[in-house]
Motif scaffolding. Sequence first.
Motif, PDB file in Angstrom:
ATOM      1  N   SER A  85       0.829  -1.209   0.000  1.00 62.77           N
ATOM      2  CA  SER A  85       0.000   0.000   0.000  1.00 62.77           C
ATOM      3  C   SER A  85       0.857   1.248   0.000  1.00 62.77           C
ATOM      4  O   SER A  85       2.003   1.246   0.439  1.00 62.77           O
ATOM      5  N   THR A  86       0.265   2.333  -0.485  1.00 58.11           N
ATOM      6  CA  THR A  86       0.857   3.644  -0.315  1.00 58.11           C
ATOM      7  C   THR A  86       0.536   4.132   1.100  1.00 58.11           C
ATOM      8  O   THR A  86      -0.242   3.515   1.825  1.00 58.11           O
ATOM      9  N   GLU A  87       1.121   5.246   1.490  1.00 60.16           N
ATOM     10  CA  GLU A  87       0.947   5.749   2.856  1.00 60.16           C
ATOM     11  C   GLU A  87      -0.523   5.941   3.207  1.00 60.16           C
ATOM     12  O   GLU A  87      -0.973   5.588   4.288  1.00 60.16           O
ATOM     13  N   SER A  88      -1.308   6.479   2.262  1.00 66.92           N
ATOM     14  CA  SER A  88      -2.713   6.764   2.542  1.00 66.92           C
ATOM     15  C   SER A  88      -3.579   5.514   2.553  1.00 66.92           C
ATOM     16  O   SER A  88      -4.720   5.555   3.011  1.00 66.92           O
ATOM     17  N   GLY A  89      -3.044   4.400   2.022  1.00 67.37           N
ATOM     18  CA  GLY A  89      -3.851   3.200   1.904  1.00 67.37           C
ATOM     19  C   GLY A  89      -3.545   2.129   2.924  1.00 67.37           C
ATOM     20  O   GLY A  89      -3.959   0.982   2.766  1.00 67.37           O
ATOM     21  N   ARG A  90      -2.824   2.472   3.972  1.00 69.56           N
ATOM     22  CA  ARG A  90      -2.483   1.475   4.977  1.00 69.56           C
ATOM     23  C   ARG A  90      -3.628   1.281   5.960  1.00 69.56           C
ATOM     24  O   ARG A  90      -4.519   2.097   6.074  1.00 69.56           O
ATOM     25  N   GLY A  91      -3.576   0.148   6.679  1.00 75.10           N
ATOM     26  CA  GLY A  91      -4.620  -0.163   7.639  1.00 75.10           C
ATOM     27  C   GLY A  91      -5.401  -1.386   7.212  1.00 75.10           C
ATOM     28  O   GLY A  91      -5.568  -1.650   6.022  1.00 75.10           O
ATOM     29  N   ILE A  92      -5.881  -2.134   8.200  1.00 75.22           N
ATOM     30  CA  ILE A  92      -6.581  -3.380   7.927  1.00 75.22           C
ATOM     31  C   ILE A  92      -7.827  -3.168   7.076  1.00 75.22           C
ATOM     32  O   ILE A  92      -8.214  -4.037   6.282  1.00 75.22           O
ATOM     33  N   GLU A  93      -8.452  -2.006   7.183  1.00 77.82           N
ATOM     34  CA  GLU A  93      -9.675  -1.767   6.410  1.00 77.82           C
ATOM     35  C   GLU A  93      -9.409  -1.737   4.913  1.00 77.82           C
ATOM     36  O   GLU A  93     -10.320  -1.946   4.104  1.00 77.82           O
ATOM     37  N   ASN A  94      -8.157  -1.476   4.514  1.00 75.65           N
ATOM     38  CA  ASN A  94      -7.819  -1.423   3.096  1.00 75.65           C
ATOM     39  C   ASN A  94      -7.274  -2.731   2.548  1.00 75.65           C
ATOM     40  O   ASN A  94      -7.008  -2.833   1.348  1.00 75.65           O
ATOM     41  N   VAL A  95      -7.072  -3.717   3.417  1.00 76.64           N
ATOM     42  CA  VAL A  95      -6.605  -5.019   2.943  1.00 76.64           C
ATOM     43  C   VAL A  95      -7.731  -5.692   2.157  1.00 76.64           C
ATOM     44  O   VAL A  95      -8.882  -5.728   2.591  1.00 76.64           O
ATOM     45  N   GLN A  96      -7.405  -6.227   1.008  1.00 75.01           N
ATOM     46  CA  GLN A  96      -8.406  -6.839   0.136  1.00 75.01           C
ATOM     47  C   GLN A  96      -8.287  -8.363   0.164  1.00 75.01           C
ATOM     48  O   GLN A  96      -7.283  -8.887   0.622  1.00 75.01           O
ATOM     49  N   PRO A  97      -9.337  -9.045  -0.321  1.00 71.83           N
ATOM     50  CA  PRO A  97     -10.546  -8.565  -0.977  1.00 71.83           C
ATOM     51  C   PRO A  97     -11.462  -7.791  -0.020  1.00 71.83           C
ATOM     52  O   PRO A  97     -11.550  -8.104   1.170  1.00 71.83           O
ATOM     53  N   LEU A  98     -12.137  -6.794  -0.575  1.00 71.19           N
ATOM     54  CA  LEU A  98     -13.156  -6.076   0.170  1.00 71.19           C
ATOM     55  C   LEU A  98     -14.483  -6.803   0.004  1.00 71.19           C
ATOM     56  O   LEU A  98     -14.823  -7.246  -1.092  1.00 71.19           O
ATOM     57  N   VAL A  99     -15.234  -6.934   1.091  1.00 66.24           N
ATOM     58  CA  VAL A  99     -16.505  -7.661   1.076  1.00 66.24           C
ATOM     59  C   VAL A  99     -17.644  -6.688   1.315  1.00 66.24           C
ATOM     60  O   VAL A  99     -17.577  -5.853   2.232  1.00 66.24           O
ATOM     61  N   ALA A 108     -17.438  -9.810  -3.251  1.00 68.02           N
ATOM     62  CA  ALA A 108     -16.088  -9.495  -2.790  1.00 68.02           C
ATOM     63  C   ALA A 108     -15.273  -9.071  -3.999  1.00 68.02           C
ATOM     64  O   ALA A 108     -15.434  -9.613  -5.093  1.00 68.02           O
ATOM     65  N   VAL A 109     -14.404  -8.093  -3.800  1.00 66.27           N
ATOM     66  CA  VAL A 109     -13.647  -7.525  -4.903  1.00 66.27           C
ATOM     67  C   VAL A 109     -12.182  -7.364  -4.502  1.00 66.27           C
ATOM     68  O   VAL A 109     -11.873  -6.932  -3.388  1.00 66.27           O
ATOM     69  N   ALA A 110     -11.279  -7.720  -5.422  1.00 63.37           N
ATOM     70  CA  ALA A 110      -9.850  -7.456  -5.246  1.00 63.37           C
ATOM     71  C   ALA A 110      -9.305  -6.935  -6.564  1.00 63.37           C
ATOM     72  O   ALA A 110      -9.754  -7.345  -7.640  1.00 63.37           O
ATOM     73  N   MET A 111      -8.326  -6.055  -6.478  1.00 60.86           N
ATOM     74  CA  MET A 111      -7.804  -5.406  -7.681  1.00 60.86           C
ATOM     75  C   MET A 111      -6.298  -5.297  -7.628  1.00 60.86           C
ATOM     76  O   MET A 111      -5.693  -5.161  -6.568  1.00 60.86           O
ATOM     77  N   ASN A 112      -5.686  -5.340  -8.793  1.00 63.25           N
ATOM     78  CA  ASN A 112      -4.297  -4.965  -8.979  1.00 63.25           C
ATOM     79  C   ASN A 112      -4.296  -3.774  -9.927  1.00 63.25           C
ATOM     80  O   ASN A 112      -4.820  -3.865 -11.042  1.00 63.25           O
TER      81      ASN A 112
END
Length: 475
Positions: A85-99, A108-112
């Motif tokens: 992640s970049t600095e702004s995208g850190r934290g468990i809430e940003n870990v994917q897949p998102l449900v 559920a979605v995951a992206m590269n």
Amino acid sequence: MLAELRGINEECGVFGIWGSEEASQYTYYGLHALQHRGQEGAGIVSTNGNGLQVIKGEGLVNDVFSNLKLDDLGGHAAIGQVRYSTESGRGIENVQPLVFRSTTGSLAVAMNGNIVNAAELREHLERQGSIFQTASDTEVLAHLIKRSSGSLTQRDRVKKALSMLKGAFAFVILTEDSLMIAQDPNGIRPLSLGKVGDAWVVASETCAFDIIGAECVRSVEPGELLIVNRDGLHAERFAPTADSAMCSMEYVYFARPDSDIEGINIHMARKRCGKQLAREIGDIEADVVTGVPDSSISAAIGFSEESGIPYELGLIKSRYVGRTFIQPSQSLREQGVKMKLSPVHQVVNGKRVVMVDDSIVRGTTSKRIVKMLKEAGATEVHVVIASPPLVSPCFYGVDISTDSELIATGRTVEEVRELINADTLTFLSPEGMLDAIGRPDTMKNCGQCLACFTGEYPTEIYADTVLPHEKEIGK
């Protein structure tokens, strides 16, 4: 060079499977193979047709999962992601897949990759009442899908949502009754389709297929949406194919050497880049060639074979220094180089050394390695780079957000050489890189994204994507 130390990182890798009772286990092993693409978080979502089960956390794949946890997942289908992640995208809430769960069905979605118009879409959705829970671009797609007309089928809602996105993206989407796979219209991020037994699998790199014994069927086409369900595999389009623009840094640095991208093996492509670099340089007086572990080894072997200068293991990489040692300051970053790399004194002492590397970003690590080699007794250090100079930021999912981070921006090759204290410095030409990788020798419609080398982007760059002092790029 070492991504952990130089500040250039691929932001994630994705994996998906449909049609196996061992879906979660296969996903776990697939994410292991993709660990080099993201080391800050990992997650798996599975389904047995009755709800979505999720396990995710921060850290390496081994840190997040255990056999007990995988047994809890079960199911015949799963998707997963490893994340940087970049600095702004850190934290468990940003870990994917998102449900996302709702009365009309869960997904559920995951992206590269990176959606360059995400900020604009997010603002639009918020005005319509959407409430975002993460800083991830991925959440934008979920909101777009859910806010589409209720009269549309799920497939059409997904296609409509995908058609609104701009940038680089490779999506895996899991619902209780299907696995959906999508590649952006330019095909900037790699995504391959395979089979293991009767199950369909998809992954950012084919090395994830090898670890589970899957066969690679083909690359997912730009602008393509694949739907896998109980009726089999269905291919549709959500957008027409634009000019093909696969990320050049996948071939240069990001992908594993044992992976193939669109039929091109990464190790062999890098080796050809090294050979081409030696041809472009011509005669060079040196005693030994060495590569900076690990991604530069292939190019160093190619350079050695073409030049006739013997290859030696002149630098050793420690396998036991983790990402804990990444620090933002230059002094601590240089200390990290010492912990990661050490010279083999008897190989370089009294020798004229050709140091082959894949790229130079800040120059901090290159300068430190040159210094280490000379302190170990190298009489000369000739730095050769198996790619063109990096002069422009990337907005497609690679952590080079500003050109101020790039040592080559606004400097001549000679000025960069002086800054890293090398005896000579040579970069591979863009045309030579394209030839070596196996693409056409023309810069137009070459099938690769060269934006970080040329500043010419394959998609529109939105102002919100660019940092304030870089906004002239988006004009």
